[in-house]
Design a protein around this motif. Structure first.
Motif, short mmCIF file in Angstrom:
data_model
loop_
_atom_site.label_atom_id
_atom_site.label_comp_id
_atom_site.label_asym_id
_atom_site.label_seq_id
_atom_site.Cartn_x
_atom_site.Cartn_y
_atom_site.Cartn_z
N LEU A 53 0.71 -1.15 -0.14
CA LEU A 53 -0.11 -0.07 0.01
C LEU A 53 0.94 1.37 -0.10
CD1 LEU A 53 -2.72 1.20 0.11
CD2 LEU A 53 -2.55 1.14 2.60
N ALA A 54 0.83 1.90 -1.14
CA ALA A 54 1.68 3.33 -1.19
C ALA A 54 0.69 4.42 -0.81
CB ALA A 54 2.26 3.58 -2.61
N ARG A 55 0.99 5.03 0.17
CA ARG A 55 0.23 6.27 0.85
C ARG A 55 0.53 7.52 0.18
NH1 ARG A 55 -3.37 4.96 5.02
NH2 ARG A 55 -4.15 7.00 4.36
N THR A 56 0.19 7.54 -1.16
CA THR A 56 0.45 8.68 -1.92
C THR A 56 -0.54 9.76 -1.88
OG1 THR A 56 -0.57 7.39 -3.92
CG2 THR A 56 1.68 7.36 -3.71
N ASP A 57 -1.69 9.45 -0.95
CA ASP A 57 -2.84 10.40 -0.85
C ASP A 57 -2.36 11.58 0.12
OD1 ASP A 57 -2.71 8.11 1.14
OD2 ASP A 57 -4.38 9.19 1.91
N HIS A 58 -2.83 12.49 -0.13
CA HIS A 58 -2.94 13.70 0.88
C HIS A 58 -4.37 14.24 1.31
CE1 HIS A 58 1.26 14.71 -0.76
NE2 HIS A 58 0.84 14.26 -1.68
N PRO A 59 -4.33 14.55 2.81
CA PRO A 59 -5.65 15.08 2.96
C PRO A 59 -6.00 16.48 2.60
CG PRO A 59 -3.96 15.59 4.52
CD PRO A 59 -3.21 14.66 3.60
N ASP A 60 -7.33 16.46 2.31
CA ASP A 60 -7.88 17.81 1.75
C ASP A 60 -7.31 18.29 0.26
OD1 ASP A 60 -9.59 19.74 1.46
OD2 ASP A 60 -8.36 21.57 2.64
N ALA A 61 -6.99 17.14 -0.42
CA ALA A 61 -6.09 17.35 -1.67
C ALA A 61 -6.92 18.06 -2.73
CB ALA A 61 -6.12 16.05 -2.27
N ASP A 62 -6.39 18.81 -3.56
CA ASP A 62 -7.09 19.91 -4.33
C ASP A 62 -7.03 19.21 -5.76
OD1 ASP A 62 -4.59 20.10 -5.13
OD2 ASP A 62 -4.35 22.09 -4.81
N THR A 63 -6.60 17.70 -5.95
CA THR A 63 -6.74 17.10 -7.08
C THR A 63 -7.14 15.74 -6.74
OG1 THR A 63 -4.52 16.14 -7.57
CG2 THR A 63 -4.95 18.54 -8.26
N GLU A 64 -8.00 14.86 -7.87
CA GLU A 64 -8.25 13.70 -7.65
C GLU A 64 -7.05 12.72 -7.21
OE1 GLU A 64 -10.95 9.89 -9.30
OE2 GLU A 64 -11.25 12.04 -9.77
N GLU A 65 -5.79 13.00 -8.10
CA GLU A 65 -4.91 12.13 -8.05
C GLU A 65 -4.02 12.25 -6.62
OE1 GLU A 65 -1.02 10.94 -10.93
OE2 GLU A 65 -2.20 12.60 -11.48
N THR A 66 -3.83 13.24 -6.26
CA THR A 66 -3.29 13.57 -4.96
C THR A 66 -4.16 13.26 -3.76
OG1 THR A 66 -3.93 16.03 -4.95
CG2 THR A 66 -1.59 15.04 -5.69
N ALA A 67 -5.47 13.07 -4.04
CA ALA A 67 -6.20 12.22 -2.95
C ALA A 67 -6.17 10.90 -2.92
CB ALA A 67 -7.62 12.87 -3.12
N SER A 68 -5.34 10.25 -3.56
CA SER A 68 -5.46 8.79 -3.96
C SER A 68 -4.14 8.03 -3.43
CB SER A 68 -5.72 8.46 -5.37
OG SER A 68 -6.94 9.02 -5.71
N ALA A 69 -4.49 6.80 -2.84
CA ALA A 69 -3.38 5.87 -2.56
C ALA A 69 -3.54 4.79 -3.49
CB ALA A 69 -3.59 5.38 -1.13
N LEU A 70 -2.24 4.05 -3.64
CA LEU A 70 -2.09 2.99 -4.55
C LEU A 70 -1.79 1.83 -3.67
CD1 LEU A 70 0.08 4.69 -7.36
CD2 LEU A 70 -2.28 4.36 -7.51
N LEU A 71 -2.95 0.66 -4.12
CA LEU A 71 -2.56 -0.57 -3.34
C LEU A 71 -1.95 -1.60 -4.60
CD1 LEU A 71 -2.91 -2.67 -1.21
CD2 LEU A 71 -5.52 -2.81 -2.02
N HIS A 72 -1.03 -2.07 -4.54
CA HIS A 72 -0.30 -2.94 -5.49
C HIS A 72 -0.30 -4.57 -5.10
CE1 HIS A 72 1.73 0.38 -7.37
NE2 HIS A 72 2.13 0.93 -6.06
N ALA A 73 -1.07 -5.19 -5.95
CA ALA A 73 -1.24 -6.69 -5.71
C ALA A 73 -0.52 -7.47 -6.60
CB ALA A 73 -2.70 -6.96 -5.92
N ALA A 74 0.09 -8.52 -6.04
CA ALA A 74 1.07 -9.40 -7.03
C ALA A 74 0.68 -10.76 -6.80
CB ALA A 74 2.55 -8.93 -6.98
N ILE A 75 0.90 -11.75 -7.35
CA ILE A 75 0.60 -13.03 -7.23
C ILE A 75 1.96 -13.66 -7.93
CG2 ILE A 75 -0.85 -13.70 -9.36
CD1 ILE A 75 -2.16 -15.55 -7.48
N ARG A 76 2.63 -14.74 -7.20
CA ARG A 76 3.35 -15.90 -7.62
C ARG A 76 2.84 -17.16 -7.50
NH1 ARG A 76 9.08 -15.17 -7.20
NH2 ARG A 76 9.22 -17.62 -7.64
N THR A 77 2.75 -17.85 -8.58
CA THR A 77 2.18 -19.34 -8.54
C THR A 77 2.69 -20.19 -9.61
OG1 THR A 77 0.02 -20.42 -8.91
CG2 THR A 77 0.38 -18.52 -10.28
N PRO A 78 2.74 -21.31 -9.47
CA PRO A 78 3.22 -22.47 -10.38
C PRO A 78 2.29 -22.68 -11.55
CG PRO A 78 2.82 -23.61 -8.56
CD PRO A 78 2.72 -21.99 -7.85
#
Length: 550
Positions: free
Chosen positions: A330-355
């Motif tokens: 979870l990358a907390r790239t979000d800012h409180p009371d942000a003035d753009t939608e992008e800076t109000a957002s965090a990124l949750l990266h999901a990855a899978i390793r499987t045979p």
């Protein structure tokens, strides 16, 4: 008489126009190109599985289609490792471009059938002497498979000056020069910590090593090209992907604790004083195996309740495909009371390793199926994709004499290359950590205010070199940046085995962080799988620096 050796490629994917630019920009005797890395060998291995005639860097052939006649006209001889897993195939393709060109190639690095069962590729890092044989036989173009990057430069220098396998100091000097120019524009300002100081970094020129008969060299570039060659740009590249003071290679063990750098003139840095020792009695082998499949997806979490939104997505995806092999960041790239939608957002990266390739594909579908059934504002950054094979890199070692190093000369003669004199390399003795330098007045600022850094990957390990510009700052750095202090500044490394190697002649300290990258770039799900930004993260950390140094 000085020999001028240029570089026109630092990796498979580098600037296509570089070869022509180097050939037209000024005088050269030799032009080298480095196309291979651990990841590249995996890519070429998969290419060759699909088509046995492949296995070499096809972009090199595209470059040569445009420049071969020019190189022959100017008398510039070309040495490249673009042959990858099929140097003979690339040599034949070059001959098809011009029937008058004299092409030779080096082979013997491929050890796939010598006890590496289950591997996709297994290639020993050969040295310079096969290249020397090819050049001495009159080759215009020499194609190799997996030789060490620096040996592409050492070979032409050794052939030009007639060095032998026991000319250790000269070989070490050329190895250091080769290490500086092997990554192309990283020596002329690319990826440079203090990049804002370089006035013309839009299109940096590729580097040149002017090597003398004793192995000393001047690093420079063609006049009129962008970037800069300074003590600091050269030093940054010297610290890239190294270990301790002894830099082990198949030709020579180069003592990085003996290097002296001097700014000789604008865009001219002298490299002198390098001492060499016999090479180790083993050769490193790059072994790549296929180990299952992976897939990934990034969820955008906007606005309020970020942790709760992340928890819901994690639970839903795990219920759909199973929790085994799932990794989350979870990358907390979000800012409180942000003035753009992008800076109000965090990124949750999901990855899978499987045979299971079906499960890797189902991962993407399961993620998309959550679109109308998950947290508010659900969106992802990219459409779903197929699972991709995972490659795992491992370093292995074999005796030098166990490898059948051979030069295939322009007339087709196959000449075996003798192993050089070798020695068992003593283990590095950990250097004592210096006492911290006390100061009455300090200021809390980013470490990178006075410290440069360069980082990179070696399999699952990360290399992190840091340096300063004067002896007073080095006294402080050597005392401040202990292994324990590095763990504090880089919490992701707190449980790792870390080596620390001071290089006072370079005002530098090099760290090796074992295991930071797991099983290597092709298997890693880490945010920065090659540790390219590790140094910049360290430089951004706030520390108390004596005001006298600021």
């Amino acid at each position: 008489m000085t020999v001028r050796i240029g570089n026109s490629s630092g990796f498979y994917g580098d600037r296509l126009s570089a070869m022509r630019q180097m050939l037209t920009g000024g005088p050269l005797d030799y032009l080298t190109g480095d196309y291979l890395a651990e990841l590249t060998m995996l890519i070429l291995g998969r290419d060759k599985l699909k088509d046995a005639s492949r296995g070499y860097a096809r972009t090199f052939l595209r470059q040569l289609e445009d420049t071969l006649d020019l190189a022959l006209e100017k008398g510039v001889r070309i040495v490249t490792n673009a042959g990858g897993l099929n140097p003979a195939g690339l040599a034949d393709a070059i001959r098809a471009l011009n029937p008058n060109v004299k092409v030779a190639h080096v082979e013997g690095d491929d050890l796939l059938e010598q006890g590496f069962d289950g591997a996709l590729t297994a290639n020993a890092y050969l040295g310079c002497w096969g290249i020397v044989e090819c050049l001495n036989a009159g080759a215009d173009v020499v194609v190799t498979g997996r030789v060490t990057d620096a040996s592409l430069v050492v070979g032409p220098a050794a052939a030009h000056f007639g060095w032998g396998p026991t000319d250790f100091d000269a070989l070490a000097g050329a190895t250091v020069a080769g290490h500086v120019i092997e990554c192309g524009t990283q020596a002329t300002g690319g990826n440079f910590a203090f990049f804002t100081e370089i006035p013309d970094l839009g299109h940096p020129g590729f580097p040149i090593a002017e090597i003398d008969a004793d192995g000393s060299a001047v690093i420079t570039k063609h006049d009129g090209t962008g970037g800069a060659v300074t003590v600091d740009t050269v030093k940054a590249q010297l610290l890239y992907e190294i270990g301790g003071p002894r830099y082990l290679g198949p030709d020579v063990t180069s003592r990085f604790d003996t290097i002296t750098l001097t700014q000789q003139d604008k865009d001219r840095v002298a490299v002198s004083g390098v001492r060499g020792e016999a090479p180790p009695d083993t050769l490193k082998v790059c072994v790549n195996t296929l180990d299952g499949f992976r897939n990934s997806m990034t969820f955008v979490l906007c606005g309020l309740d970020i942790d709760a939104k992340a928890a819901l997505a994690k639970r839903q995806l795990a219920d759909a495909v199973g929790a085994d092999g799932l990794e989350w960041t979870l990358a907390r790239t979000d800012h409180p009371d942000a003035d753009t939608e992008e800076t109000a957002s965090a990124l949750l990266h999901a990855a899978i390793r499987t045979p299971d390739p079906k499960r890797a594909k189902a991962f993407s579908r399961a993620a998309v199926e959550l679109a109308l059934a998950s947290y508010p504002g659900f969106t992802v950054t990219a459409p779903p994709g197929e699972g991709t094979p995972v490659g795992v890199y491992r370093a292995r070692y074999v005796p030098q004499e166990a490898v059948l190093h051979a030069a295939v000369l322009p007339d087709g003669t196959r000449k075996m290359v003798d192993s050089p004199p070798v020695t068992a390399v003593p283990p590095e003795t950990p250097a004592a950590e210096a006492e911290p330098v006390s100061s009455a007045k300090t200021r809390r600022v980013p470490l990178g205010t006075i410290v440069g850094a360069r980082s990179g990957d070696k399999g699952g390990d990360a290399n992190l070199g840091v340096w300063v510009r004067d002896s007073a700052a080095y006294a402080w750095l050597a005392g401040e940046l202990s292994v324990d202090r590095l763990r504090e500044l880089l919490p992701e490394a707190k449980d790792l085995d870390i080596e620390r190697h001071p290089l006072p002649n370079l005002l530098a300290v090099n760290f090796v962080l074992h295991g930071l990258l797991g099983q290597g770039v092709a298997a890693s799900t880490r945010f920065d799988p090659q540790a390219k930004s590790l140094g910049e993260w360290l430089r951004s950390r706030l520390v108390d620096i004596p005001e006298a140094l600021l």
